[in-house]
Scaffold this motif. Structure first.
Motif: not given
Length: 182
Positions: A20-26, A11-17, A89-99
């Protein structure tokens, strides 16, 4: 008597994912995640050692999702399209894993390897087993660069970006398939 657990690591990881998409890594803070799962921030430390571990787990969950999307792709075009769709669909996750950038926690290698299985398999079919890794890296690098440029709004010369994507995928696949077998 110990207090009952009010949330799970999943649940914690799902909420974090989602965060991440709504607020960015910061915006992916322990307090924000705690608020999402309905606990006090210190309670998260029963499941996590640090924010860095949380970011790593988000990267791993993102790669697991990407692997699930790619694994059933029957062709290089569909694989590339699914990769691109994940980025959109998941631009922040994409950036997190690709760059991820310097100092950003990354997924453990086995998660990257799992996400790479489908591309390696299809690349091997196109270029042969001896060139599968090189072919997979070529297609991945081109596609990741293209999607990153799309997400950053870098295509400013006009024209049809969708057509450019289709052109690029076709040409990359043709070039990989033409790779000499030795």
């Amino acid at each position: 008597m110990p207090t009952p657990d009010r949330t799970s690591l999943d649940a914690i990881v799902l909420a974090a994912c989602d965060l991440l998409e709504k607020e960015g890594l910061a915006g992916l803070t322990m307090q924000a995640v705690a608020n999402r799962v309905g606990v006090q921030a210190p309670s998260l430390y029963k499941r996590l050692q640090s924010r860095n571990e949380l970011i790593q787990l988000v990267a791993e969950a993102s790669l697991t999702e990407l692997a699930g999307r790619l694994n059933s792709a029957p062709s290089p075009l569909q694989l590339a399209n699914r990769f691109r769709a994940f980025g959109h669909e998941r631009p922040a996750a994409f950036q997190l894993v690709m760059t991820p950038g310097a100092g950003i926690p990354v997924a453990r290698p086995e998660f990257g390897a799992a996400a790479s299985e489908a591309i390696l398999r299809l690349a091997g079919t196109l270029a042969g087993a001896d060139h599968a890794l090189e072919a997979a890296r070529t297609l991945t690098a081109w596609a990741a660069g293209f999607v990153s440029m799309e997400l950053n709004g870098s295509f400013k010369l006009g024209g049809d970006v969708e057509r450019a994507w289709e052109f690029g995928v076709a040409r990359i696949v043709e070039a990989i398939a033409a790779t000499p077998s030795s």
